[in-house]
Design a protein around this motif. Structure first.
Motif, PDB file in Angstrom:
ATOM      1  N   GLN A  12       4.435  89.113 -13.441  1.00 51.93           N
ATOM      2  CA  GLN A  12       4.119  87.694 -13.246  1.00 51.93           C
ATOM      3  C   GLN A  12       5.127  86.879 -14.048  1.00 51.93           C
ATOM      4  O   GLN A  12       5.133  86.948 -15.289  1.00 51.93           O
ATOM      5  CB  GLN A  12       2.694  87.367 -13.675  1.00 51.93           C
ATOM      6  CG  GLN A  12       2.271  85.942 -13.327  1.00 51.93           C
ATOM      7  CD  GLN A  12       0.799  85.699 -13.551  1.00 51.93           C
ATOM      8  OE1 GLN A  12       0.214  86.189 -14.507  1.00 51.93           O
ATOM      9  NE2 GLN A  12       0.165  84.938 -12.650  1.00 51.93           N
ATOM     10  N   GLY A  52       4.247  81.844 -12.873  1.00 51.48           N
ATOM     11  CA  GLY A  52       2.972  82.314 -12.341  1.00 51.48           C
ATOM     12  C   GLY A  52       3.058  83.176 -11.099  1.00 51.48           C
ATOM     13  O   GLY A  52       2.045  83.707 -10.649  1.00 51.48           O
ATOM     14  N   GLN A  53       4.226  83.318 -10.517  1.00 51.74           N
ATOM     15  CA  GLN A  53       4.358  84.118  -9.298  1.00 51.74           C
ATOM     16  C   GLN A  53       4.267  85.605  -9.615  1.00 51.74           C
ATOM     17  O   GLN A  53       4.919  86.092 -10.530  1.00 51.74           O
ATOM     18  CB  GLN A  53       5.694  83.821  -8.610  1.00 51.74           C
ATOM     19  CG  GLN A  53       5.940  84.653  -7.364  1.00 51.74           C
ATOM     20  CD  GLN A  53       5.021  84.283  -6.208  1.00 51.74           C
ATOM     21  OE1 GLN A  53       4.980  83.147  -5.768  1.00 51.74           O
ATOM     22  NE2 GLN A  53       4.263  85.261  -5.696  1.00 51.74           N
ATOM     23  N   LEU A  54       3.450  86.305  -8.846  1.00 48.77           N
ATOM     24  CA  LEU A  54       3.288  87.753  -8.995  1.00 48.77           C
ATOM     25  C   LEU A  54       4.222  88.475  -8.035  1.00 48.77           C
ATOM     26  O   LEU A  54       4.190  88.225  -6.826  1.00 48.77           O
ATOM     27  CB  LEU A  54       1.858  88.164  -8.705  1.00 48.77           C
ATOM     28  CG  LEU A  54       0.885  88.045  -9.869  1.00 48.77           C
ATOM     29  CD1 LEU A  54      -0.519  87.874  -9.364  1.00 48.77           C
ATOM     30  CD2 LEU A  54       0.963  89.272 -10.760  1.00 48.77           C
TER      31      LEU A  54
END
Lengths: 114, 111
Positions: B37, B41-43
């Motif tokens: 992550q 915040g992007q996984l």
């Protein structure tokens, strides 16, 4: 791989209101999932949404608080109802690639409840 | 339910250093994935690795399912490796499949 978009990307809401989050996938998928990530925490599964059937909720999450729709194989919505400050979190949708069993995530919706 | 613990919880490295992140799980699983992550915040999915060893550039992962753990190796770390690393395990129950996420390792790589 699947490309997933979410709307809105972020929102600030007042206590007692509701917010509907949209999740759009660029390909047809059977299983879609909704997760919550509270500040500084790991991801917690809210529910699994399969097209044509009611969502399956995890322990601690109920349909009245988090109603989910899954009208087709590329789209789902999650509503956070009667919000309180404790609902402030990032909400993420994800899908599973049926061929590779790999899971992909949308960019998330950052919700702040005042 | 199944417990998924990751260690260390926090890690600070100098750029160029190597590290090993560990994921322990309390019961047998069908699948395991590692995610990164990023600070926004992007996984991002790193590995789908229910067993064995895989490598992708500077990253590699090993899962020993019989001993209920998985390791993620980061070599020659870069500042862009900063973020939180999660492992997630999948169990089937009554025909449904779901991933349970671990506690995470927060990594900061210093220039």
């Amino acid at each position: 791989s699947a490309v997933i978009s979410q709307k809105p990307s972020r929102d600030i809401c007042q206590r007692g209101t509701s917010l509907t989050i949209q999740c759009q996938v660029d390909s047809q998928v059977t299983m879609m999932f909704w997760y919550r990530q509270q500040p500084g925490q790991s991801l917690t599964l809210i529910a699994t949404a399969n097209q044509g059937s009611e969502a399956t909720y995890e322990s601690g999450f109920v349909i009245d608080k988090f109603p989910i729709s899954r009208p087709n194989l590329t789209f789902s919505t999650l509503t956070v109802s009667n919000m309180s400050p404790e609902d402030s979190s990032i909400y993420l949708c994800s899908v599973e690639d049926g061929q590779t069993d790999t899971q992909y995530f949308g960019p998330g919706t950052r919700l702040t409840v005042l | 339910g199944i417990q998924v613990e990751q260690s260390p919880p926090d890690l600070i490295l100098q750029e160029g250093a190597n590290s090993t992140l560990r994921c322990n799980f309390s019961d047998s699983v069908n699948n395991l994935q590692w995610f990164h992550q990023n600070p926004w915040g992007q996984l991002i999915n790193l590995f789908y690795i229910p067993s064995g060893t895989k490598q992708n550039g500077r990253l590699s992962a090993t899962t020993v399912a019989t001993e209920r753990y998985s390791l993620l190796y980061i070599s020659s770390s870069q500042t862009t490796d900063s973020g939180v690393y999660f492992c997630a395990v999948e169990r089937s129950a009554s025909g449904t499949y779901k991933y349970i996420f671990g506690t995470g390792t927060r990594l900061k790589v210093l220039a």
